[in-house]
Write a protein that holds these residues in place. Structure first.
Motif, short mmCIF file in Angstrom:
data_model
loop_
_atom_site.label_atom_id
_atom_site.label_comp_id
_atom_site.label_asym_id
_atom_site.label_seq_id
_atom_site.Cartn_x
_atom_site.Cartn_y
_atom_site.Cartn_z
N ARG A 1 0.87 -1.18 0.00
CA ARG A 1 0.00 0.00 0.00
C ARG A 1 0.90 1.23 0.00
N SER A 2 1.50 1.50 -1.14
CA SER A 2 2.44 2.60 -1.30
C SER A 2 1.68 3.91 -1.43
N ARG A 3 2.18 4.96 -0.75
CA ARG A 3 1.53 6.26 -0.87
C ARG A 3 2.44 7.37 -0.37
N PHE A 4 2.10 8.59 -0.75
CA PHE A 4 2.75 9.79 -0.25
C PHE A 4 1.94 10.33 0.91
N VAL A 5 2.65 10.80 1.94
CA VAL A 5 1.97 11.35 3.12
C VAL A 5 2.65 12.66 3.49
N HIS B 1 7.36 9.52 1.10
CA HIS B 1 6.82 8.38 0.37
C HIS B 1 7.04 7.14 1.23
N ASP C 1 4.86 0.95 2.23
CA ASP C 1 3.69 0.22 2.68
C ASP C 1 3.15 0.87 3.94
N PRO D 1 -1.98 6.18 7.59
CA PRO D 1 -1.07 7.32 7.45
C PRO D 1 -0.89 8.12 8.73
#
Length: 162
Positions: free
Chosen positions: A91-95, A135, A138, A142
């Motif tokens: 679950r890759s994402r930018f925070v 970034h 996983d 968040p």
């Protein structure tokens, strides 16, 4: 006169030494390039807007380094398992991480710590220096990740860079 030729002798010596260490060569051309950079870099740096670091409790860095080393080992194992596992589970994402740090040196140190830890990468600082874009390879929650960064890394950095 000396000040105009060499605005910062420590910076010149550092640039010279690091160039030689990175080149791993002591040929005349390498020495000449190191000398040129040692002369040029302090002149370029003198033109930049400077913000000096105000240091507080630097002894906080000792337990922080040990915590970071442990986190790096654990993150390496975790990232290896994630990368070798099914890609669909990531679950890759930018925070955006809100910052309490205001000193650019503290923010830079925090961004470096985040980037050193496998699975996370500091990628951008907002114009107002109040948010750091991170970034994550996983992350399912968040806010928990933000709270973890602020508690484990930013809180000690606030004591070092008040």
């Amino acid at each position: 006169m000396r000040r105009r030729l060499f605005p910062s002798i420590p910076q010149s010596l550092t640039v010279f030494a690091f160039w030689l260490l990175m080149a791993e060569d002591y040929a005349p051309g390498t020495l000449l390039m190191a000398a040129l950079l040692a002369w040029l870099m302090p002149h370029l740096a003198a033109r930049l807007e400077r913000e000096f670091a105000r240091l507080g409790n630097v002894w906080i860095l000792i337990p922080l380094v040990f915590r970071l080393m442990g986190d790096i080992v654990i993150a390496n194992i975790t990232v290896a398992r994630q990368v070798l596992g099914p890609e669909a589970r990531l679950r890759s994402r930018f925070v955006w991480v809100p910052l309490d740090l205001t000193n650019i040196h503290g923010i830079s140190a925090l961004a470096s710590i985040i980037t050193l830890t496998p699975g996370t990468l500091s990628s951008e600082l907002s114009e107002d220096r109040r948010h750091l874009l991170v970034h994550c390879l996983d992350v399912d929650d968040p806010q928990a990740m933000i709270d973890d960064i602020k508690r484990r890394y930013e809180a000690p950095m606030l004591k070092v860079f008040p």
